[in-house]
Design a protein around this motif. Structure first.
Motif, mmCIF file in Angstrom:
data_model
loop_
_atom_site.group_PDB
_atom_site.id
_atom_site.type_symbol
_atom_site.label_atom_id
_atom_site.label_comp_id
_atom_site.label_asym_id
_atom_site.label_seq_id
_atom_site.Cartn_x
_atom_site.Cartn_y
_atom_site.Cartn_z
ATOM 1 N N LEU A 50 0.841 -1.192 0.000
ATOM 2 C CA LEU A 50 0.000 0.000 0.000
ATOM 3 C C LEU A 50 0.875 1.241 0.000
ATOM 4 O O LEU A 50 2.073 1.167 0.282
ATOM 5 N N VAL A 96 -9.265 6.436 2.075
ATOM 6 C CA VAL A 96 -8.762 5.369 1.210
ATOM 7 C C VAL A 96 -9.229 5.641 -0.213
ATOM 8 O O VAL A 96 -10.431 5.660 -0.488
ATOM 9 N N GLU A 97 -8.258 5.897 -1.079
ATOM 10 C CA GLU A 97 -8.585 6.215 -2.472
ATOM 11 C C GLU A 97 -9.618 7.340 -2.556
ATOM 12 O O GLU A 97 -10.542 7.304 -3.374
ATOM 13 N N HIS A 111 -7.220 -3.857 0.636
ATOM 14 C CA HIS A 111 -6.751 -2.584 0.088
ATOM 15 C C HIS A 111 -5.360 -2.691 -0.528
ATOM 16 O O HIS A 111 -4.643 -1.693 -0.614
ATOM 17 N N ASP A 112 -5.002 -3.875 -0.950
ATOM 18 C CA ASP A 112 -3.717 -4.065 -1.619
ATOM 19 C C ASP A 112 -3.633 -3.123 -2.825
ATOM 20 O O ASP A 112 -4.517 -3.110 -3.687
ATOM 21 N N ASP A 114 -3.808 0.162 -2.687
ATOM 22 C CA ASP A 114 -4.527 1.410 -2.482
ATOM 23 C C ASP A 114 -3.644 2.495 -1.858
ATOM 24 O O ASP A 114 -2.600 2.213 -1.260
ATOM 25 N N THR A 115 -4.105 3.727 -1.996
ATOM 26 C CA THR A 115 -3.460 4.878 -1.366
ATOM 27 C C THR A 115 -4.286 5.297 -0.162
ATOM 28 O O THR A 115 -5.499 5.513 -0.281
ATOM 29 N N ILE A 116 -3.632 5.399 0.984
ATOM 30 C CA ILE A 116 -4.325 5.635 2.247
ATOM 31 C C ILE A 116 -3.736 6.859 2.938
ATOM 32 O O ILE A 116 -2.518 7.060 2.946
#
Length: 213
Positions: A50, A96-97, A111-112, A114-116
């Motif tokens: 992530l 998250v996204e 959430h592999d 993803d941008t958090i």
């Protein structure tokens, strides 16, 4: 008075034999639980990649790890708080996204890639995010426990309004119009047990209007 029958097997003997048999049968079953078997029961580990607060993270986690526990226990980002742990208080809110997420209810493995963003990714003590500064200016907190989630949620909520999301107050409106009522409805998933709601709404209003002092 009851007497044991003569010339046969007594009830006491039958019960004694049954107990001994049960004990013998249980022993092999207990022995079957070997260390190898125990290791087979260990939870599966998964690789998760992530981007958290602009930094790439490559983690190996128990598949049951929540997004909240990943941040707090593995990345030591403890700003996001574990409040109710049931997705009802909003203290654990992350972006998250671009969407607000109750991180206590969301598994990290979901959430592999993803941008958090957590509260730590919005600003620093030396350079506060405008929403953080507004909360300080309006005293939008008391105990402070819910504040990280309130701030993160408020930042994402304003983006929802600016991007033309449907109104929560008037479903017939194609695009939401900023108002204190709209803010209250959109922030209703973030609870403040100290009841600093008027100050929170005022802080959000400042950021929406671009006020800095």
């Amino acid at each position: 008075m009851h007497t044991e029958p003569t010339g046969g097997v007594s009830r006491r003997e039958i019960l004694g034999t049954g107990a001994a048999t049960a004990s013998m049968l249980a022993a092999p079953a207990m022995a079957a639980v070997t260390p190898d078997k125990a290791r087979e029961a260990d939870p599966p580990l998964v690789r998760v990649m992530l981007t958290v607060n602009g930094k790439p993270e490559n983690l190996t986690l128990d598949a049951r790890t929540t997004l909240l526990d990943m941040a707090r226990e593995h990345l030591k980002l403890t700003g996001s708080k574990k409040g109710c742990d049931h997705g009802q208080c909003g203290a654990c809110t992350m972006i998250v996204e671009g969407r607000r997420v109750n991180s206590c209810l969301s598994l990290a493995v979901m959430h592999d890639g993803d941008t958090i963003t957590t509260i730590e990714g919005l600003g620093t003590p030396d350079k506060l995010h405008p929403m953080q500064a507004a909360f300080v200016r309006h005293d939008g907190y008391q105990c402070g426990y819910c504040t990280p989630g309130q701030i993160v949620s408020a930042v994402a909520m304003l983006e929802e309004v600016r991007s033309g999301a449907p109104s929560f107050v008037s479903p017939d409106l194609e695009h939401a119009e900023y108002s204190d009522t709209e803010v209250r409805e959109r922030m209703s998933g973030n609870l403040c047990r100290c009841a600093a709601y008027p100050n929170i709404v005022a802080a959000i209003g400042d950021v929406h209007a671009g006020k800095k002092s």
